[in-house]
Design a protein around this motif. Structure first.
Motif, PDB file in Angstrom:
ATOM      1  N   LEU A 140       1.279  -1.281   0.114  1.00  0.00           N
ATOM      2  CA  LEU A 140       0.099  -0.241   0.150  1.00  0.00           C
ATOM      3  C   LEU A 140       0.899   1.175   0.097  1.00  0.00           C
ATOM      4  O   LEU A 140       0.395   1.976  -1.072  1.00  0.00           O
ATOM      5  N   LEU A 141       2.360   1.126   0.292  1.00  0.00           N
ATOM      6  CA  LEU A 141       2.550   2.326   1.202  1.00  0.00           C
ATOM      7  C   LEU A 141       3.857   2.813  -0.414  1.00  0.00           C
ATOM      8  O   LEU A 141       3.731   3.559  -0.960  1.00  0.00           O
ATOM      9  N   ASP A 142       4.156   1.240  -0.819  1.00  0.00           N
ATOM     10  CA  ASP A 142       4.358   1.509  -2.203  1.00  0.00           C
ATOM     11  C   ASP A 142       3.920   2.599  -3.324  1.00  0.00           C
ATOM     12  O   ASP A 142       4.211   3.005  -4.177  1.00  0.00           O
ATOM     13  N   ALA A 143       2.511   1.503  -3.355  1.00  0.00           N
ATOM     14  CA  ALA A 143       1.381   2.122  -4.329  1.00  0.00           C
ATOM     15  C   ALA A 143       1.242   3.505  -3.766  1.00  0.00           C
ATOM     16  O   ALA A 143       1.349   4.656  -5.047  1.00  0.00           O
ATOM     17  N   HIS A 144       1.286   4.442  -2.963  1.00  0.00           N
ATOM     18  CA  HIS A 144       1.418   5.925  -2.993  1.00  0.00           C
ATOM     19  C   HIS A 144       2.038   6.357  -3.178  1.00  0.00           C
ATOM     20  O   HIS A 144       2.252   7.562  -3.399  1.00  0.00           O
ATOM     21  N   ALA A 145       3.827   5.746  -2.394  1.00  0.00           N
ATOM     22  CA  ALA A 145       4.614   6.787  -2.794  1.00  0.00           C
ATOM     23  C   ALA A 145       4.535   6.714  -4.695  1.00  0.00           C
ATOM     24  O   ALA A 145       5.322   7.887  -4.834  1.00  0.00           O
TER      25      ALA A 145
ATOM     26  N   GLN B 133      -8.222   1.050  -1.877  1.00  0.00           N
ATOM     27  CA  GLN B 133      -6.840  -0.074  -1.486  1.00  0.00           C
ATOM     28  C   GLN B 133      -7.184   0.286  -0.123  1.00  0.00           C
ATOM     29  O   GLN B 133      -6.307  -0.859   0.513  1.00  0.00           O
ATOM     30  N   PHE B 134      -7.205   1.617  -0.273  1.00  0.00           N
ATOM     31  CA  PHE B 134      -6.609   1.563   1.862  1.00  0.00           C
ATOM     32  C   PHE B 134      -8.052   1.246   2.620  1.00  0.00           C
ATOM     33  O   PHE B 134      -7.795   0.295   3.995  1.00  0.00           O
ATOM     34  N   ASP B 135      -9.297   1.524   2.159  1.00  0.00           N
ATOM     35  CA  ASP B 135     -10.587   0.622   3.154  1.00  0.00           C
ATOM     36  C   ASP B 135     -10.598  -0.829   2.283  1.00  0.00           C
ATOM     37  O   ASP B 135     -10.639  -1.595   3.967  1.00  0.00           O
TER      38      ASP B 135
ATOM     39  N   ALA C  32     -10.240  -2.951   6.123  1.00  0.00           N
ATOM     40  CA  ALA C  32     -11.084  -3.912   6.715  1.00  0.00           C
ATOM     41  C   ALA C  32     -10.179  -5.111   6.526  1.00  0.00           C
ATOM     42  O   ALA C  32     -10.863  -5.416   7.901  1.00  0.00           O
ATOM     43  N   LYS C  33      -8.945  -5.518   6.498  1.00  0.00           N
ATOM     44  CA  LYS C  33      -8.465  -6.684   7.072  1.00  0.00           C
ATOM     45  C   LYS C  33      -7.609  -6.559   7.939  1.00  0.00           C
ATOM     46  O   LYS C  33      -7.566  -7.873   8.780  1.00  0.00           O
ATOM     47  N   HIS C  34      -7.005  -4.730   8.124  1.00  0.00           N
ATOM     48  CA  HIS C  34      -5.792  -5.758   9.136  1.00  0.00           C
ATOM     49  C   HIS C  34      -6.499  -4.287  10.094  1.00  0.00           C
ATOM     50  O   HIS C  34      -5.498  -3.691  10.823  1.00  0.00           O
TER      51      HIS C  34
END
Length: 665
Positions: free
Chosen positions: A197-202, A210-212, A216-218
């Motif tokens: 997720l953070l790599d995609a944000h960068a 994707q954040f949601d 929801a999972k973690h």
């Protein structure tokens, strides 16, 4: 129905009001703050500085910013004084010692063990390196004969994994205690998804969906419950930066030991690889965090990596709070203070105290007591000056009412005729009530509050108005106040200003037909509006120009030929300067005979104009006493030598007594 009500009662939850100001909080009491701000302004401070000083100092029943800052500093000292950073290494040493003791005991008593295997095992244990990290690494392939020893060794790897995770995710150490392989795999999966997720944000390729999905999972791993990816990064980066500051604070030997031990966490290098990737991404996304700081901790209580990181976060919180409470930066306000951080670090009462100061500051700014000048600075408004004057006048009235025969202020104007106007009743008033206005005020107030008036109206103190009366004579008043530097040097500056403001308030509110002129005299004299006099700074100008002040006072008297002249002079020194015919100022000390002569000439003019003169002599200077006594005798005036605390009562009392006296025919 009763059961339903009980269910509703059980379901009810009470929590802190968080959406703006608490609507049930009591209104801020501005009187003490306004008095303190006004007192400091009179002493020469700006209104902005005076407000800041009151907020720092606090009030009689109000904690100030300085006290909150002191609590912050004490909390910070306690954290650095009580802890040290060797907690995890110490715990590893204890587990390792327990494992080795249990294993040696098992080797010694196991009669079924082959002697060759026993000797080889003992040799391997005896040749372990002294470093805990080296010993743990050497024992990675050791076949434990003691179940207790093997369990203690596994606890070392489990401890390291939980501590490393607790550094980045608060609470992980406790959550993963006695964790299963499935629990560890779930953590590994969370780290993989988080890094993705953070790599995609960068790269700018992440989406809200994707954040949601990630939350929801973690989401259980993030008690902060961030609302978007930026809030998630902020929370993670703050924790990671604190972990880095903890590492920076260790010795080189401690860092080397922990780095070596970290490779044994959970028995796999995968955890460290994921955490290193996470740290690198967070550094690039939040470079403004403090990644290079350090702190000296030399107490007795050992901190593990997770708890130590929490302490470093607390220290960052406290440093930020100290800066916020200092209010030193341009444009700072109490809205900058993080009440949640204050609550975490100092407790609920500290947050309540800061919130009360915030409400007070806002109320002062919104009340009309302060205004912003064109240059951006704050100043007291006329409304604030009136309120200050009322407070001072109330103090003067209390002093005067405590003396025998001194009730003039309370009955001021009562001997005159009704003017046709009315005003709000004040304590000590003896004028008759204006019944019509009083009842109208009560009805209006009741209706505005949503009450019914058909069942009767209750009159409150604030509803009462009294008839205003005009005294039988009009007075023309000149108050001459010494503004030479000695007044400030001898702490007479503020009492002088408070006296002028009290007299000004009395005349403008109770004797509106009288005309007051305030004249300050130092090296030269000047007619001053009350706002200018109250804000006047002390200046190092040589000279006490009573001659010039009397010239201005006599001009004032001539402009009101039908009024009764009242001359009030407050001074702490003999005249040392006068005006020359060309307008230049002549100065000499000791006082020159010509300077004395010029002052006497103008005092004689005031007597011929019918002025009743009163001198208020401050201090015990014999020369001043001789001069003032001689001047008073010359014009049939009076001399008063009040203490500074009684100056206001003395001046106001003299005015009221003179005001009540009919002028001679």
């Amino acid at each position: 129905m009763a059961r339903a009500n009980r269910r509703l009662h059980r379901a009810a939850r009470y929590q802190r009001y968080a959406d703006g100001p608490d609507p049930l909080a009591p209104p801020a009491d501005l009187s003490e703050a306004l008095d303190a701000v006004g007192r400091d302004v009179m002493a020469g401070s700006s209104a902005e500085a005076a407000l800041r000083e009151f907020l720092r100092r606090g009030g009689r029943d109000r904690t100030g910013l300085d006290d909150l800052a002191r609590q912050v500093a004490e909390r910070r000292r306690a954290l650095t004084r009580d802890h040290h950073l060797d907690g995890t290494l110490q715990e590893v040493r204890e587990l390792l010692d327990r494992a080795l003791r249990a294993e040696r005991a098992q080797l010694a008593r196991d009669v079924d063990l082959d002697d060759g295997d026993r000797a080889l095992a003992q040799l391997q244990l005896d040749s372990l390196p002294p470093s805990p990290a080296g010993a743990v690494a050497e024992l990675s392939d050791y076949r434990w004969q003691s179940g207790e020893a093997g369990q203690a060794y596994e606890q070392i790897k489990d401890l390291l994994g939980r501590e490393l995770l607790d550094q980045r995710f608060a609470g992980m150490k406790g959550a993963l205690e006695n964790a299963t392989d499935a629990d560890r795999e779930a953590v590994a999966e969370m780290l993989r998804d988080l890094n993705a997720l953070l790599d995609a944000h960068a790269r700018g390729e992440d989406t809200p969906e994707q954040f949601d999905d990630f939350m929801a999972k973690h989401g259980d791993s993030f008690p902060e419950q961030p609302g978007d990816v930026d809030e998630l990064i902020d929370a993670l980066a703050a924790r990671a930066a604190a972990a880095q500051r903890l590492r920076n604070s260790m010795t080189a030997e401690q860092r080397a030991e922990l780095d070596a031990l970290a490779r044994q966490a959970f028995g796999s290098p995968d955890l460290m690889q994921s955490l290193e990737q996470l740290d690198g991404t967070l550094r690039s996304l939040r470079p403004g965090q403090d990644w290079s700081g350090s702190e000296g901790l030399d107490g007795e209580q050992g901190l593990g990596l997770g708890d130590g990181t929490g302490v470093f976060q607390d220290l960052a919180d406290l440093d930020a709070l100290a800066e916020q409470l200092a209010q030193q930066s341009s444009g700072s306000s109490l809205d900058d203070v993080d009440l949640d951080a204050l609550r975490r670090q100092l407790g609920e009462q500290a947050a309540v105290d800061a919130a009360a100061l915030r409400r007070l500051e806002k109320a002062l700014r919104d009340s009309g007591a302060l205004r912003r000048r064109a240059d951006g600075t704050l100043a007291l408004t006329p409304r604030a000056m009136r309120q200050l004057g009322k407070n001072l006048l109330r103090d003067v009235a209390a002093k005067m009412s405590g003396r025998a025969g001194r009730r003039e202020l309370r009955s001021a104007g009562a001997l005159g005729d009704r003017s046709g106007a009315s005003r709000e009743w004040a304590f000590g008033d003896t004028e008759p009530w204006d019944v019509t206005r009083t009842i109208t005020n009560a009805v209006t107030r009741t209706a505005a509050g949503g009450g019914r008036t058909d069942g009767g109206v209750r009159i409150e103190i604030g509803d009462v108005e009294v008839h205003e009366t005009d005294a039988r004579t009009q007075a023309c008043v000149a108050l001459l106040v010494d503004t030479s530097f000695s007044m400030a040097m001898e702490d007479r500056w503020v009492p002088m200003k408070r006296t002028a403001l009290a007299l000004h308030t009395l005349i403008t509110s109770r004797f509106r037909g009288d005309d007051l002129q305030l004249i300050g005299f130092g090296r030269y004299a000047e007619v001053m509006p009350i706002e200018q006099l109250v804000a006047l700074d002390a200046k190092w100008d040589k000279g006490t120009n009573l001659h010039h002040a009397l010239l201005l006072a006599n001009r004032h008297f001539r402009q009101h030929p039908t009024a009764q002249p009242v001359l009030l002079i407050v001074t702490d020194g003999e005249p040392t300067s006068h005006l020359e015919p060309g307008g230049e100022v002549f100065f000499d000390y000791p006082p020159h005979p010509v300077t004395i002569l010029r002052a006497v000439e103008q005092l004689d003019v005031a007597r011929r104009l019918g002025a009743h003169t009163t001198f208020f002599r401050l201090g015990d200077d014999p020369g001043l006493a001789r001069f003032v006594d001689g001047m008073a005798r010359r014009v049939d005036g009076t001399v008063t030598a009040p203490d500074l605390d009684d100056l206001g009562a003395a001046v106001v009392g003299s005015y009221v007594r003179t005001r009540a006296t009919e002028p001679p025919a």
